[in-house]
Scaffold this motif. Sequence first.
Motif: not given
Length: 247
Positions: A160-178
């Motif tokens: 599986s691959v999920r995009p994540a973003f450090a700013s401006a957009s969601l989700p954040r990295t930690e939320d995608a990890v969970l």
Amino acid sequence: MNRPVLLVVAHGSRDPRHAATVQALVRRAAALRPGLRVETAFLDFNLPSVPGVLDRLAADGVRDVVALPLLLTRAFHAKADIPAVLRQAPPSLRIRQAEVLGPSPLLVAAVERRLYEAGLAPGDKSTTGVVLASAGSTDPEAIAVIAETARELRRTGWCSVRPAFASASLPRTEDAVLALRTEPGVRRVAVAPYVIAPGRLPDRIAAGAAEADVLADVLGPSPELARLLLERFDGAHAVRPAVAHSA
């Protein structure tokens, strides 16, 4: 002096690792094309500046320049900032602005290279979820490109691959990890920073990867990025129209 010059335009950062990584990437690209003059300039924070390099090229008698945005997506910097500064160039220069780096299969290959260097193997793909963590943008076109890149990475065989973003957009990295932890078949989670060089936002991605099993490095001076710089240069030199100078 009739040969076109490749001018790589990076954003710049207060973090000294950023400029050092950019310069290493540019050197690698230049080594692949002996005889090509390659210059680096920064929009902000670092020197040399874009206007400074353009003035120097004009003084050297250069006539043709391909300005390559060192950006993964077409967002504000590629659409507004860089064209604006290029329009202020000396009138003796004919400047073509190349396409940004993404999307490209070479970028997907560079991401996979960094994941393998971080300890994963091709045999781990079917049980590994990947967070493709980018800097972030408010531009819908840029967000769509990141989402498509995540899909392309998934098609190479990752569970599986999920995009994540450090700013401006969601989700954040930690939320995608969970979120990946809850997906069927995912036994380990890896974070792949989809950024070129270190800096504040990549550090934020790394912090968000604290609960991941694997954290890959930034794309940096990878062979794939070096080749991609030359691909974009060749494409712009062949077909892109010149930038109109400001009156």
